[in-house]
Design a protein around this motif. Structure first.
Motif, mmCIF file in Angstrom:
data_model
loop_
_atom_site.group_PDB
_atom_site.id
_atom_site.type_symbol
_atom_site.label_atom_id
_atom_site.label_comp_id
_atom_site.label_asym_id
_atom_site.label_seq_id
_atom_site.Cartn_x
_atom_site.Cartn_y
_atom_site.Cartn_z
ATOM 1 N N PHE A 138 5.934 30.893 15.960
ATOM 2 C CA PHE A 138 6.780 31.670 15.053
ATOM 3 C C PHE A 138 7.688 30.764 14.237
ATOM 4 O O PHE A 138 8.345 29.870 14.780
ATOM 5 N N THR A 139 7.740 31.009 12.931
ATOM 6 C CA THR A 139 8.737 30.344 12.081
ATOM 7 C C THR A 139 9.574 31.426 11.422
ATOM 8 O O THR A 139 9.021 32.314 10.764
ATOM 9 N N GLY A 140 10.871 31.358 11.606
ATOM 10 C CA GLY A 140 11.736 32.376 11.004
ATOM 11 C C GLY A 140 13.148 32.245 11.511
ATOM 12 O O GLY A 140 13.540 31.188 12.007
ATOM 13 N N THR A 178 15.805 26.418 2.265
ATOM 14 C CA THR A 178 15.053 25.466 3.084
ATOM 15 C C THR A 178 15.737 25.377 4.443
ATOM 16 O O THR A 178 16.966 25.181 4.506
ATOM 17 N N CYS A 179 14.945 25.505 5.499
ATOM 18 C CA CYS A 179 15.551 25.559 6.840
ATOM 19 C C CYS A 179 16.286 24.278 7.214
ATOM 20 O O CYS A 179 17.204 24.311 8.023
ATOM 21 N N VAL A 180 15.894 23.143 6.617
ATOM 22 C CA VAL A 180 16.530 21.864 6.958
ATOM 23 C C VAL A 180 17.524 21.385 5.896
ATOM 24 O O VAL A 180 17.976 20.247 5.934
ATOM 25 N N ASN A 195 2.872 26.495 2.892
ATOM 26 C CA ASN A 195 2.968 25.362 3.839
ATOM 27 C C ASN A 195 3.187 25.842 5.269
ATOM 28 O O ASN A 195 2.592 25.306 6.201
ATOM 29 N N LEU A 196 4.068 26.844 5.433
ATOM 30 C CA LEU A 196 4.434 27.241 6.794
ATOM 31 C C LEU A 196 3.421 28.192 7.411
ATOM 32 O O LEU A 196 3.545 28.581 8.566
ATOM 33 N N SER A 197 2.399 28.557 6.623
ATOM 34 C CA SER A 197 1.254 29.270 7.197
ATOM 35 C C SER A 197 0.145 28.269 7.511
ATOM 36 O O SER A 197 -0.404 28.247 8.612
ATOM 37 N N PRO A 243 21.973 22.292 15.676
ATOM 38 C CA PRO A 243 21.284 22.539 14.404
ATOM 39 C C PRO A 243 19.838 22.032 14.403
ATOM 40 O O PRO A 243 19.452 21.214 15.241
ATOM 41 N N LEU A 244 19.095 22.506 13.398
ATOM 42 C CA LEU A 244 17.712 22.049 13.223
ATOM 43 C C LEU A 244 17.691 20.613 12.702
ATOM 44 O O LEU A 244 16.843 19.812 13.081
ATOM 45 N N ALA A 245 18.642 20.303 11.828
ATOM 46 C CA ALA A 245 18.714 18.944 11.277
ATOM 47 C C ALA A 245 20.179 18.541 11.150
ATOM 48 O O ALA A 245 21.059 19.392 11.010
ATOM 49 N N PRO A 265 7.244 32.568 7.585
ATOM 50 C CA PRO A 265 8.328 33.109 6.750
ATOM 51 C C PRO A 265 7.984 33.024 5.257
ATOM 52 O O PRO A 265 6.914 32.549 4.882
ATOM 53 N N TRP A 266 8.948 33.451 4.422
ATOM 54 C CA TRP A 266 8.679 33.534 2.985
ATOM 55 C C TRP A 266 9.114 32.295 2.211
ATOM 56 O O TRP A 266 8.741 32.120 1.060
ATOM 57 N N ASN A 267 9.922 31.414 2.799
ATOM 58 C CA ASN A 267 10.548 30.393 1.939
ATOM 59 C C ASN A 267 9.606 29.266 1.516
ATOM 60 O O ASN A 267 9.746 28.726 0.432
ATOM 61 N N LEU A 276 13.021 27.712 14.201
ATOM 62 C CA LEU A 276 14.088 28.587 13.716
ATOM 63 C C LEU A 276 15.003 27.861 12.724
ATOM 64 O O LEU A 276 14.675 26.776 12.255
ATOM 65 N N GLY A 277 16.135 28.467 12.455
ATOM 66 C CA GLY A 277 17.041 27.872 11.466
ATOM 67 C C GLY A 277 18.426 27.679 12.044
ATOM 68 O O GLY A 277 18.611 27.639 13.259
ATOM 69 N N GLY A 278 19.398 27.575 11.174
ATOM 70 C CA GLY A 278 20.780 27.390 11.612
ATOM 71 C C GLY A 278 21.556 26.651 10.540
ATOM 72 O O GLY A 278 21.104 26.542 9.405
ATOM 73 N N GLU A 285 5.275 46.640 11.704
ATOM 74 C CA GLU A 285 3.879 46.321 12.052
ATOM 75 C C GLU A 285 3.842 45.094 12.972
ATOM 76 O O GLU A 285 3.043 45.035 13.910
ATOM 77 N N THR A 286 4.726 44.136 12.708
ATOM 78 C CA THR A 286 4.720 42.924 13.546
ATOM 79 C C THR A 286 5.128 43.287 14.970
ATOM 80 O O THR A 286 4.596 42.733 15.938
ATOM 81 N N GLY A 287 6.058 44.234 15.088
ATOM 82 C CA GLY A 287 6.453 44.710 16.420
ATOM 83 C C GLY A 287 5.244 45.261 17.168
ATOM 84 O O GLY A 287 5.051 44.979 18.354
ATOM 85 N N LYS A 299 -0.116 36.011 10.443
ATOM 86 C CA LYS A 299 0.631 37.094 9.783
ATOM 87 C C LYS A 299 1.667 36.460 8.865
ATOM 88 O O LYS A 299 2.725 36.023 9.288
ATOM 89 N N PRO A 300 1.353 36.410 7.552
ATOM 90 C CA PRO A 300 2.317 35.823 6.621
ATOM 91 C C PRO A 300 3.485 36.768 6.382
ATOM 92 O O PRO A 300 3.425 37.938 6.754
ATOM 93 N N SER A 301 4.526 36.253 5.738
ATOM 94 C CA SER A 301 5.690 37.103 5.440
ATOM 95 C C SER A 301 5.332 38.122 4.359
ATOM 96 O O SER A 301 4.710 37.790 3.345
#
Ligand code: NAD
Length: 416
Positions: free
Chosen positions: A149-151, A206-208, A82-84, A324-326, A76-78, A174-176, A135-137, A101-103
């Motif tokens: 996958f992170t997103g 931030t996802c957490v 790090n997340l790559s 939740p994630l956290a 993802p982009w956030n 994922l998030g939440g 393209e990712t599809g 495949k970066p964001s």
């Protein structure tokens, strides 16, 4: 009439009641299983013989951790670097070939990853590919041996559906919405410092990040001025001019966040500037469970406070929603923190602080339920990107001992 509904409901209610969690209960169940095998040996042997006409016997065994093969990492982009690189470390360490495949949204980091990173790695085993959803599809139509996958959870479903076509295993990070319970028994300023800092870190993207606060109206009355004091100390009287506060990634996310500012009542911040993609650190009160700000992951520097009358009500609120994630709990009482931990479920948990748990390589990082599946960090990354191959090696000799397996299974044969 659904033939399974009653049974499933009964079991789910038993799980929610906490009955399966005490060690004594689990011990008793396993002893029951063992008794079942011992007391019904004859019955089971007959049933197995009738069904399958066979039995097995195992020697000592070992696990061989092997690379899956060709791994796809979607990031993802956030935290685009790090997340790559975080998952990439695990995938390479385990011996896989990797497509990263970066964001496309964090386009400058995407460019560096595509143009510079491959020069540092063996390009026969590693590639960066570019593209957005379309393209990712297309990329996902190909067969990979593992997908990491992170997103967001909606895209996670797309990725998992594509993976299912090839029976490709996945990790979904994922998030939440991450709840933050604040007990009456705590120091409001300490809690406010920590919550404000982790909420506004990376402009809340931030996802957490703590997504919303659950507390009593009495605690809210102390927490709001303490949050104001923390925000002013961190970012000054004019947070827009602070070099320590980030900006929202895109117009689309800015518009989404600006829409959320109309939920409840703004008691801190509330300003925004479209030209600068700036959203002020904002606290909302009088927020209802049904408000839009409580329906989606906020992913910005906005903190709603939802009032609860008791710890039990806070736990019910958390358990009514997706896992939740956290999850965060603040209290001077370790009993309260432990009760929140014991009676809820989340990817990770931190008592009396923000997302410090994810900084420890000794802990796995990942979600549960709609916040994801699988985990990584430290040794867990290596394990995630490895197939755990169950192996048994047997010496070629000793055939007399093993002859007991062979039919016909007459009483005489079994004496060896
Ligand atoms: P996103 O799901 O939109 O994008 C992630 C990746 O998926 C990108 O590479 C993107 O190009 C691709 N993608 C997007 N739409 C797609 C589609 N329709 N089909 C195929 N591929 C598609 O996520 P995002 O907006 O970049 O990141 C924010 C989300 O990620 C938040 O929900 C956040 O909580 C979550 N997140 C989770 C973690 C974690 O570790 N659990 C970490 C960071 C972010």
């Amino acid at each position: 009439m659904d033939p399974f509904a009653d049974t499933l409901q009964r079991l789910r209610e038993a799980f929610v009641s906490g009955r399966t969690r005490p060690a004594e209960f689990r011990d008793a169940q396993l002893k029951g299983l063992s008794r079942f095998l011992r007391e019904n040996k004859q019955l089971l042997q007959e049933a197995l013989a009738q069904d399958l006409h066979k039995a097995t016997q195992l020697d000592s065994a070992f696990i061989r951790k092997e690379p899956f093969g060709l791994v796809l990492i979607l990031s993802p982009w956030n935290y685009p670097l790090n997340l790559s690189l975080g998952p990439l470390v695990g995938a390479l360490a385990a011996g896989n070939c990797v497509v990263l495949k970066p964001s496309e949204i964090s386009k400058n980091t995407e460019k560096v990853l595509a143009e510079v990173l491959p020069r540092y790695l063996d390009q026969s085993c590693f590639a960066v590919v570019l593209g957005g959803p379309q393209e990712t599809g297309r990329l996902l139509e190909h067969k990979f041996d593992y997908i990491f996958f992170t997103g967001n959870p909606q895209v996670g479903k797309i990725v998992m559906t594509a993976a299912a076509k090839h029976l490709t295993p996945v990790t979904l990070e994922l998030g939440g919405k991450n709840p933050c319970y604040v007990d009456d028994n705590c120091d409001p300023q300490t809690v406010a410092n920590r919550v404000a800092f982790f909420r506004c870190f990376n402009a809340g993207q931030t996802c957490v990040a703590p997504d919303y606060v659950l507390c009593s109206p009495e605690m809210q009355a102390q927490l709001v001025p303490a949050l104001q004091s923390a925000i002013t100390r961190f970012y000054g009287d004019d947070p827009q001019s602070s070099p320590n506060l980030g900006r929202i990634i895109s117009q689309k996310h800015f518009q989404r966040l600006r829409g959320l500012l109309s939920c409840g009542r703004v008691v801190i911040g509330g300003q925004s500037d479209e030209c600068d993609l700036y959203i002020a650190p904002t606290v909302l009160v009088d927020v209802q469970e049904t408000d839009p700000v409580m329906q989606e992951e906020i992913f910005g520097p906005i903190l709603p406070i939802v009032n609860v009358r008791s710890l039990g009500q806070a736990i019910d609120f958390i358990n009514r929603r997706e896992k939740p994630l956290a999850l965060y709990a603040f209290s001077n009482s370790s009993q309260v923190v432990k009760r929140v931990l014991a009676q809820t479920s989340s990817g990770g948990f931190c008592g009396n602080d923000g997302f410090m748990h994810l900084t420890l390589a000794s802990l796995p990082f990942g979600g549960v339920g709609s916040s994801g599946m699988g985990n990584y960090h430290g040794k867990f990354s290596f394990d995630t990107f490895s197939h755990h191959r169950a192996c048994l090696l047997r010496r070629p000799g000793l055939e007399k001992i093993y002859a007991i397996r062979y039919p016909p299974h007459t009483p005489r044969n079994l004496r060896v």
